[in-house]
Write a protein that holds these residues in place. Structure first.
Motif, PDB file in Angstrom:
ATOM      1  N   PRO A  30       0.790  -1.234   0.000  1.00 18.58           N
ATOM      2  CA  PRO A  30       0.000   0.000   0.000  1.00 18.58           C
ATOM      3  C   PRO A  30       0.821   1.282   0.000  1.00 18.58           C
ATOM      4  CG  PRO A  30       0.106  -0.898   2.213  1.00 18.58           C
ATOM      5  CD  PRO A  30       0.819  -1.886   1.320  1.00 18.58           C
ATOM      6  N   GLY A  31       2.137   1.195   0.209  1.00 21.65           N
ATOM      7  CA  GLY A  31       2.969   2.365   0.434  1.00 21.65           C
ATOM      8  C   GLY A  31       3.522   2.286   1.841  1.00 21.65           C
ATOM      9  N   ILE A  32       3.493   3.396   2.574  1.00 23.70           N
ATOM     10  CA  ILE A  32       3.929   3.413   3.974  1.00 23.70           C
ATOM     11  C   ILE A  32       2.697   3.402   4.866  1.00 23.70           C
ATOM     12  CG2 ILE A  32       5.200   4.643   5.768  1.00 23.70           C
ATOM     13  CD1 ILE A  32       6.802   6.004   3.536  1.00 23.70           C
ATOM     14  N   VAL A  33       2.592   2.401   5.711  1.00 26.52           N
ATOM     15  CA  VAL A  33       1.502   2.330   6.690  1.00 26.52           C
ATOM     16  C   VAL A  33       1.970   2.959   7.992  1.00 26.52           C
ATOM     17  CG1 VAL A  33       0.051   0.779   8.064  1.00 26.52           C
ATOM     18  CG2 VAL A  33       0.511   0.260   5.654  1.00 26.52           C
ATOM     19  N   HIS A  34       1.205   3.901   8.527  1.00 24.93           N
ATOM     20  CA  HIS A  34       1.538   4.381   9.871  1.00 24.93           C
ATOM     21  C   HIS A  34       0.540   3.789  10.849  1.00 24.93           C
ATOM     22  CE1 HIS A  34      -1.350   7.937   9.746  1.00 24.93           C
ATOM     23  NE2 HIS A  34      -1.133   7.768   8.465  1.00 24.93           N
ATOM     24  N   ALA A  35       1.050   3.430  12.036  1.00 26.67           N
ATOM     25  CA  ALA A  35       0.261   2.676  12.998  1.00 26.67           C
ATOM     26  C   ALA A  35       0.507   3.192  14.401  1.00 26.67           C
ATOM     27  CB  ALA A  35       0.624   1.188  12.925  1.00 26.67           C
ATOM     28  N   THR A  36      -0.484   3.027  15.261  1.00 33.12           N
ATOM     29  CA  THR A  36      -0.304   3.306  16.677  1.00 33.12           C
ATOM     30  C   THR A  36       0.306   2.077  17.345  1.00 33.12           C
ATOM     31  OG1 THR A  36      -2.539   2.539  17.202  1.00 33.12           O
ATOM     32  CG2 THR A  36      -2.255   4.879  16.697  1.00 33.12           C
ATOM     33  N   VAL A  37       0.991   2.299  18.459  1.00 34.27           N
ATOM     34  CA  VAL A  37       1.648   1.222  19.202  1.00 34.27           C
ATOM     35  C   VAL A  37       1.073   1.192  20.611  1.00 34.27           C
ATOM     36  CG1 VAL A  37       3.849   0.240  19.941  1.00 34.27           C
ATOM     37  CG2 VAL A  37       3.751   1.656  17.868  1.00 34.27           C
ATOM     38  N   ASP A  38       0.491   0.064  20.985  1.00 35.13           N
ATOM     39  CA  ASP A  38      -0.054  -0.056  22.334  1.00 35.13           C
ATOM     40  C   ASP A  38       1.092   0.043  23.347  1.00 35.13           C
ATOM     41  OD1 ASP A  38      -0.805  -1.734  24.850  1.00 35.13           O
ATOM     42  OD2 ASP A  38      -2.729  -1.367  23.859  1.00 35.13           O
ATOM     43  N   PRO A  39       1.002   0.953  24.311  1.00 37.94           N
ATOM     44  CA  PRO A  39       2.126   1.153  25.239  1.00 37.94           C
ATOM     45  C   PRO A  39       2.383  -0.029  26.159  1.00 37.94           C
ATOM     46  CG  PRO A  39       0.210   2.415  25.954  1.00 37.94           C
ATOM     47  CD  PRO A  39      -0.117   1.872  24.600  1.00 37.94           C
ATOM     48  N   HIS A  40       1.443  -0.934  26.296  1.00 37.85           N
ATOM     49  CA  HIS A  40       1.613  -2.070  27.204  1.00 37.85           C
ATOM     50  C   HIS A  40       1.969  -3.364  26.463  1.00 37.85           C
ATOM     51  CE1 HIS A  40      -0.005   0.533  30.293  1.00 37.85           C
ATOM     52  NE2 HIS A  40      -1.094   0.729  29.577  1.00 37.85           N
ATOM     53  N   THR A  41       1.293  -3.618  25.358  1.00 33.59           N
ATOM     54  CA  THR A  41       1.492  -4.894  24.659  1.00 33.59           C
ATOM     55  C   THR A  41       2.378  -4.779  23.434  1.00 33.59           C
ATOM     56  OG1 THR A  41      -0.441  -4.604  23.208  1.00 33.59           O
ATOM     57  CG2 THR A  41      -0.817  -5.571  25.396  1.00 33.59           C
ATOM     58  N   GLY A  42       2.621  -3.551  22.946  1.00 36.68           N
ATOM     59  CA  GLY A  42       3.384  -3.376  21.718  1.00 36.68           C
ATOM     60  C   GLY A  42       2.579  -3.651  20.462  1.00 36.68           C
ATOM     61  N   ALA A  43       1.286  -3.928  20.594  1.00 36.46           N
ATOM     62  CA  ALA A  43       0.453  -4.256  19.441  1.00 36.46           C
ATOM     63  C   ALA A  43       0.317  -3.057  18.504  1.00 36.46           C
ATOM     64  CB  ALA A  43      -0.929  -4.707  19.907  1.00 36.46           C
ATOM     65  N   LEU A  44       0.270  -3.343  17.202  1.00 34.23           N
ATOM     66  CA  LEU A  44       0.135  -2.316  16.179  1.00 34.23           C
ATOM     67  C   LEU A  44      -1.308  -2.239  15.682  1.00 34.23           C
ATOM     68  CD1 LEU A  44       3.298  -3.063  13.979  1.00 34.23           C
ATOM     69  CD2 LEU A  44       3.114  -1.593  16.007  1.00 34.23           C
ATOM     70  N   THR A  45      -1.783  -1.019  15.475  1.00 36.12           N
ATOM     71  CA  THR A  45      -3.095  -0.786  14.876  1.00 36.12           C
ATOM     72  C   THR A  45      -2.922   0.218  13.752  1.00 36.12           C
ATOM     73  OG1 THR A  45      -4.220  -1.167  16.991  1.00 36.12           O
ATOM     74  CG2 THR A  45      -5.456  -0.023  15.272  1.00 36.12           C
ATOM     75  N   ALA A  46      -3.293  -0.163  12.532  1.00 34.67           N
ATOM     76  CA  ALA A  46      -3.119   0.719  11.379  1.00 34.67           C
ATOM     77  C   ALA A  46      -3.920   2.001  11.555  1.00 34.67           C
ATOM     78  CB  ALA A  46      -3.535   0.007  10.105  1.00 34.67           C
ATOM     79  N   ALA A  47      -3.281   3.149  11.221  1.00 32.72           N
ATOM     80  CA  ALA A  47      -3.941   4.450  11.366  1.00 32.72           C
ATOM     81  C   ALA A  47      -4.048   5.194  10.047  1.00 32.72           C
ATOM     82  CB  ALA A  47      -3.180   5.308  12.379  1.00 32.72           C
ATOM     83  N   GLY A  48      -3.321   4.769   9.023  1.00 34.28           N
ATOM     84  CA  GLY A  48      -3.375   5.462   7.743  1.00 34.28           C
ATOM     85  C   GLY A  48      -2.289   4.981   6.818  1.00 34.28           C
ATOM     86  N   ILE A  49      -2.299   5.500   5.592  1.00 36.55           N
ATOM     87  CA  ILE A  49      -1.349   5.099   4.555  1.00 36.55           C
ATOM     88  C   ILE A  49      -0.784   6.342   3.889  1.00 36.55           C
ATOM     89  CG2 ILE A  49      -1.064   3.877   2.355  1.00 36.55           C
ATOM     90  CD1 ILE A  49      -3.357   2.055   3.191  1.00 36.55           C
ATOM     91  N   ILE A  50       0.529   6.329   3.627  1.00 33.61           N
ATOM     92  CA  ILE A  50       1.196   7.383   2.865  1.00 33.61           C
ATOM     93  C   ILE A  50       1.479   6.817   1.476  1.00 33.61           C
ATOM     94  CG2 ILE A  50       3.143   8.971   2.775  1.00 33.61           C
ATOM     95  CD1 ILE A  50       3.575   8.437   5.768  1.00 33.61           C
ATOM     96  N   GLU A  51       0.859   7.418   0.457  1.00 33.31           N
ATOM     97  CA  GLU A  51       1.002   6.920  -0.915  1.00 33.31           C
ATOM     98  C   GLU A  51       1.735   7.954  -1.757  1.00 33.31           C
ATOM     99  OE1 GLU A  51      -2.896   4.385  -1.835  1.00 33.31           O
ATOM    100  OE2 GLU A  51      -3.362   6.430  -1.197  1.00 33.31           O
ATOM    101  N   THR A  52       3.009   8.166  -1.452  1.00 38.29           N
ATOM    102  CA  THR A  52       3.744   9.253  -2.102  1.00 38.29           C
ATOM    103  C   THR A  52       4.725   8.764  -3.152  1.00 38.29           C
ATOM    104  OG1 THR A  52       3.556  10.591  -0.097  1.00 38.29           O
ATOM    105  CG2 THR A  52       5.222  11.251  -1.705  1.00 38.29           C
ATOM    106  N   VAL A  53       5.476   7.722  -2.848  1.00 38.83           N
ATOM    107  CA  VAL A  53       6.510   7.247  -3.767  1.00 38.83           C
ATOM    108  C   VAL A  53       6.332   5.750  -4.006  1.00 38.83           C
ATOM    109  CG1 VAL A  53       8.153   9.013  -3.033  1.00 38.83           C
ATOM    110  CG2 VAL A  53       8.158   6.789  -1.911  1.00 38.83           C
ATOM    111  N   PRO A  54       6.765   5.250  -5.150  1.00 35.21           N
ATOM    112  CA  PRO A  54       6.703   3.814  -5.389  1.00 35.21           C
ATOM    113  C   PRO A  54       7.779   3.080  -4.597  1.00 35.21           C
ATOM    114  CG  PRO A  54       7.715   4.924  -7.262  1.00 35.21           C
ATOM    115  CD  PRO A  54       7.231   5.995  -6.343  1.00 35.21           C
ATOM    116  N   ASP A  55       7.452   1.887  -4.157  1.00 30.89           N
ATOM    117  CA  ASP A  55       8.394   0.991  -3.471  1.00 30.89           C
ATOM    118  C   ASP A  55       9.179   1.670  -2.346  1.00 30.89           C
ATOM    119  OD1 ASP A  55       7.595  -1.163  -4.972  1.00 30.89           O
ATOM    120  OD2 ASP A  55       9.238  -1.025  -6.411  1.00 30.89           O
ATOM    121  N   PRO A  56       8.472   2.211  -1.324  1.00 30.94           N
ATOM    122  CA  PRO A  56       9.172   2.754  -0.155  1.00 30.94           C
ATOM    123  C   PRO A  56       9.621   1.605   0.754  1.00 30.94           C
ATOM    124  CG  PRO A  56       6.820   2.929   0.179  1.00 30.94           C
ATOM    125  CD  PRO A  56       7.011   2.351  -1.195  1.00 30.94           C
ATOM    126  N   SER A  57      10.654   0.886   0.325  1.00 33.60           N
ATOM    127  CA  SER A  57      11.008  -0.399   0.934  1.00 33.60           C
ATOM    128  C   SER A  57      11.754  -0.266   2.244  1.00 33.60           C
ATOM    129  CB  SER A  57      11.844  -1.224  -0.043  1.00 33.60           C
ATOM    130  OG  SER A  57      13.075  -0.565  -0.320  1.00 33.60           O
TER     131      SER A  57
END
Length: 348
Positions: free
Chosen positions: A20-47
Motif C-alpha cells: 500500500p505504500g507506507i503504513v503508519h500505525a499506533t503502538v499499544d504502550p503495554h502490549t506493543g500491538a500495532l493498529t493501522a492508522a493510515g497510509i502514505i502513498e507518495t513514492v513507489p516501493d518505499p522499501s
C-alpha cells in the motif's frame, strides 16, 4: 517519540508487489500491538525507512527502491504525516537502505553499487545529492556478485564514521564524512570470505563490536570495532545452522538486544528468527534456537524502543508479526498486522 508523546510505527512496503505504500500505525504502550492508522502513498516501493529528529520533532524518510532511485521526507510530529518538498532523485539505482547522519541523509544504492549523500535543510527536507561514492569490486557468485551491490549504510555509535555493507564485493567499507563539503572519503575496507554476500550489520550496545550477517552464506561474522581508528576487524564467523539446512536460505536482518545478551537474525527460506546468545565480551556467540517468524519471507526485524518486543516484516505473507521478549531471549509470538508486501518497520 513524536510531538503528541505517543509512539508510532511506520511500515514500508513494495508497491510493485501489491503493497500500500507506507503504513503508519499506533503502538499499544503495554502490549506493543500495532493498529493501522493510515497510509502514505507518495513514492513507489518505499522499501526502507529511517527516522531523524529536528527541532519541531521527528522526520520520517523513505527510499524509493526503483531503477531511477529517490528519497522523500515527512514531518511526522503531528497526527497526519506531511510531505517535506517533492521526492528527490538520488542519482543512483535501487536505493535499498538509508540512514540519517547529522545534517545528511545517506542511501545504500543496491543497483548501482554506491552510497549517495544528500544534505538536509533546517526543517529536515532532503536536498539534491552532494556526492555519490561508487563501490568497486565483485565476488564469486555467478548472479549476485558480478558487480558492487551496496545493501546498507549506517553511522557507527560514536557518530564519527559511516559504514556501508556491500553484498556484491564481500566487504564492509568505512568512510569519513566531511560535513562542510558533503563528501564521503574511503578510509578502510574489511574483506569477508568470498561468497559471504554480507547484507546488514548491527552494533553491540557498547559500540565496540559489530555483527555482519551474510545473505549468500548463512553466517554471522563477529567483528571488533575501534572507533578511535575507524577499523573493523573480523574475529570469528559463526554459521546460523551448525548442522546444515535443507532448503535455500537468505538471512536478512540482525538485531542485538538492549542488554547485549542476544542477537536475532531473520532467515528467509526457513521463515524463522534465529536466536543467538552473546557472552559479556561480545565476542563469543552461540546459536540457541530458532522460532517461526509468524509469516513468510521475513525481510526486516525491528526492536521496540523499550526493548520488550521484536517485530518481523514478513514480505511474502504480507504482515508484520510482533513477539514478546524476556530474559531467555526467545521471542514469543503475540500478534500481527496485515500489510501486503511488508518490508521494514521503524518507530518515532
Amino acid at each position: 517519540m513524536n510531538g503528541t508523546g505517543a509512539l508510532k510505527a511506520f511500515i514500508g512496503s513494495f508497491t510493485s508487489k501489491g503493497g500500500p505504500g507506507i503504513v503508519h500505525a499506533t503502538v499499544d504502550p503495554h502490549t506493543g500491538a500495532l493498529t493501522a492508522a493510515g497510509i502514505i502513498e507518495t513514492v513507489p516501493d518505499p522499501s526502507y525507512l529511517a527516522v531523524g529528529h529536528r527541532d519541531r520533532g521527528p522526520v520520517l524518510y523513505c527510499v524509493s527502491e526503483t531503477a531511477q532511485g529517490a528519497v522523500a521526507g515527512f514531518d511526522v510530529s503531528g497526527p497526519v504525516p506531511r510531505l517535506l518538498g517533492e521526492p528527490v532523485p538520488t542519482g543512483a539505482a535501487e536505493p535499498t537502505h538509508l540512514t540519517v547522519h547529522e545534517d545528511h541523509l545517506m542511501t545504500a544504492d543496491y543497483g548501482s553499487g554506491s552510497v549517495t549523500l544528500l544534505p538536509l535543510a533546517a526543517d529536515g527536507t532532503p536536498l539534491a545529492p552532494s556526492s555519490v561514492l561508487p563501490h568497486e569490486g565483485s565476488g564469486p557468485h555467478p548472479e549476485r556478485q558480478l558487480a558492487p551491490h551496496a545493501h546498507q549504510v549506517l553511522q557507527d555509535p560514536s557518530g564519527d564514521w559511516v559504514l556501508s555493507v556491500d553484498l556484491g564485493t564481500d566487504s564492509v567499507r568505512v568512510c569519513c564524512l566531511d560535513p562542510h563539503t558533503g563528501q564521503l572519503t574511503l578510509h578502510h575496507v574489511m574483506d569477508l570470505p568470498p561468497g559471504t554476500g554480507p547484507r546488514h550489520l548491527a552494533f553491540h550496545p557498547r559500540g565496540d563490536h559489530a555483527y555482519v550477517l551474510g545473505e549468500l552464506r548463512p553466517t554471522v561474522t563477529v567483528c571488533r570495532w575501534n572507533p578511535a581508528t575507524g577499523v573493523l576487524q573480523p574475529i570469528e564467523e559463526r554459521p546460523l545452522f551448525p548442522d546444515g539446512v535443507g532448503v535455500p536460505v537468505q538471512p536478512s536482518a540482525p538485531v542485538v538486544s538492549q542488554d547485549s545478551r542476544h542477537l536475532w537474525a531473520a532467515v528467509r527460506g526457513t521463515d524463522t528468527i534465529a536466536v543467538l546468545s552473546l557472552d559479556e565480551t561480545g565476542e563469543v556467540m552461540r546459536v540457541v534456537t530458532s522460532v517461526p517468524c509468524g509469516g513468510r519471507w521475513p525481510r526486516d526485524l525491528a526492536l521496540h524502543p523499550a526493548g520488550a518486543h521484536l517485530y518481523a516484516a514478513n514480505e511474502r505473507s504480507g504482515d508484520v508479526t510482533w513477539f514478546d521478549l524476556d530474559e531467555s531471549g526467545v521471542p514469543r509470538r503475540s500478534g500481527s498486522l496485515a500489510v501486503p508486501a511488508a518490508s521494514a518497520v521503524v518507530f518515532a
